[in-house]
Design an enzyme around this catalytic site. Sequence first.
Site, PDB file in Angstrom:
ATOM      1  N   HIS A  82     -28.010   4.954  31.405  1.00 27.73           N
ATOM      2  CA  HIS A  82     -26.817   5.549  32.008  1.00 27.73           C
ATOM      3  C   HIS A  82     -26.258   4.584  33.049  1.00 27.73           C
ATOM      4  O   HIS A  82     -27.002   3.780  33.619  1.00 27.73           O
ATOM      5  CB  HIS A  82     -27.175   6.866  32.710  1.00 27.73           C
TER       6      HIS A  82
ATOM      7  N   GLU B  29     -31.573  10.313  37.150  1.00 24.15           N
ATOM      8  CA  GLU B  29     -32.139  11.581  36.671  1.00 24.15           C
ATOM      9  C   GLU B  29     -33.652  11.584  36.853  1.00 24.15           C
ATOM     10  O   GLU B  29     -34.274  10.536  37.023  1.00 24.15           O
ATOM     11  CB  GLU B  29     -31.770  11.822  35.203  1.00 24.15           C
TER      12      GLU B  29
ATOM     13  N   HIS C 190     -34.649   4.278  28.547  1.00 24.88           N
ATOM     14  CA  HIS C 190     -35.673   5.322  28.442  1.00 24.88           C
ATOM     15  C   HIS C 190     -35.488   6.151  27.182  1.00 24.88           C
ATOM     16  O   HIS C 190     -34.409   6.125  26.566  1.00 24.88           O
ATOM     17  CB  HIS C 190     -35.647   6.227  29.687  1.00 24.88           C
TER      18      HIS C 190
ATOM     19  N   ARG D 283     -26.220   5.294  24.238  1.00 28.93           N
ATOM     20  CA  ARG D 283     -27.298   5.259  23.232  1.00 28.93           C
ATOM     21  C   ARG D 283     -27.442   3.845  22.686  1.00 28.93           C
ATOM     22  O   ARG D 283     -26.473   3.262  22.194  1.00 28.93           O
ATOM     23  CB  ARG D 283     -26.952   6.181  22.048  1.00 28.93           C
TER      24      ARG D 283
HETATM   25  O1  LIG Z   1     -28.283  11.085  23.161  1.00 30.70           O
HETATM   26  P1  LIG Z   1     -29.324  12.154  23.133  1.00 30.70           P
HETATM   27  O2  LIG Z   1     -30.548  11.715  22.386  1.00 30.70           O
HETATM   28  O3  LIG Z   1     -28.815  13.464  22.664  1.00 30.70           O
HETATM   29  O4  LIG Z   1     -29.793  12.326  24.636  1.00 30.70           O
HETATM   30  C1  LIG Z   1     -28.914  12.774  25.652  1.00 30.70           C
HETATM   31  C2  LIG Z   1     -29.711  13.456  26.702  1.00 30.70           C
HETATM   32  O5  LIG Z   1     -30.671  12.588  27.260  1.00 30.70           O
HETATM   33  C3  LIG Z   1     -30.740  12.788  28.676  1.00 30.70           C
HETATM   34  O6  LIG Z   1     -30.018  11.756  29.304  1.00 30.70           O
HETATM   35  C4  LIG Z   1     -32.173  12.758  29.142  1.00 30.70           C
HETATM   36  O7  LIG Z   1     -32.712  11.470  28.989  1.00 30.70           O
HETATM   37  C5  LIG Z   1     -30.012  14.108  28.883  1.00 30.70           C
HETATM   38  O8  LIG Z   1     -29.492  14.305  30.163  1.00 30.70           O
HETATM   39  C6  LIG Z   1     -28.916  13.979  27.860  1.00 30.70           C
HETATM   40  O9  LIG Z   1     -28.231  15.172  27.605  1.00 30.70           O
END
Ligand SMILES: O=P(O)(O)OC[C@H]1O[C@](O)(CO)[C@@H](O)[C@@H]1O
Length: 274
Positions: free
Chosen positions: A65, A82, A140, A160
């Site tokens: 993030h 977080e 992470h 992502r």
């Molecule tokens: O892209 P993904 O796998 O749905 O993950 C998003 C989620 O991961 C987190 O950042 C936790 O790591 C949540 O706050 C967020 O909603």
Amino acid sequence: MPAELLTTKRVEKPWGRHSLYGGFTDPAENDEPIGEIWFQSSELSDPELLIKYLFTSEKLSVQNHPSDMEAAKRGLPRGKDECWIILDAEPDSTIALGPLEPMTREVLRTSAEDGTLEGRLDWKTAKAGDFFYSKSGVVHAIGAGLTLIEVQQNSDTTYRLFDYGRPRELHLDDGVAVAELDPWTAEPQGGVVEPGREILVEGPTFVLERWTGGDRRIDMPGNARGWLVPVRGTGSVGGIAWKAGECLIVTGNEDLDASDDADLLFAYPGAARI
Ligand SMILES: O=P(O)(O)OC[C@H]1O[C@](O)(CO)[C@@H](O)[C@@H]1O
């Protein structure tokens, strides 16, 4: 309003579950799995923090993030530090935090593209009672079989980097640009500062305290607000009754009554404890 009981928003996720936790209602068998429950205010449009429960049956994406600074560069209101309080874990559950060895941005990008990034990360055992802080930028991934409470800056920006082939959008340019490239280390914690009061996080963007049960006074200065997250127990604050699995925003000076068995989280924006 001195205390507000927040409403819940249920979020479907491919890595979510049909069997949730505690008093949360399970989705119907034919419905999409629920991965997150968000606590929302009907009074405030953009509060500083967001509290979520997460229920995982598969790994989440490998992600990071932006910080406040990187978010501002991109026209976003804030970054996303977080942390996670693990409530329940299957015996082999893990969370990846940072690389095993320092990495270059080029290696981060190529390993995200060729699928070897997962193996370069430091996958840590996660069990009930564990606590992990993940500063913005840290690469992470939350693993499968976990139920946890997430306390985060109120941002929905996730970059992502790798998603195990799931057909979701990746954000390699931004994720690589904001990534922390050195191995993760735990931030120093304040520890127990008085009986029944432990400091889990003290800045830079929010403070997170953990309280035991009993009665106490909450004194929030000025317009500051705090998020009360009852992990266990029952009680009331500012005349509003609460129980485990709920979340409230508290402002001003309020009496908090909590059952003796209570386990409470209290989070507020800022760099230092009040
Ligand atoms: O892209 P993904 O796998 O749905 O993950 C998003 C989620 O991961 C987190 O950042 C936790 O790591 C949540 O706050 C967020 O909603």
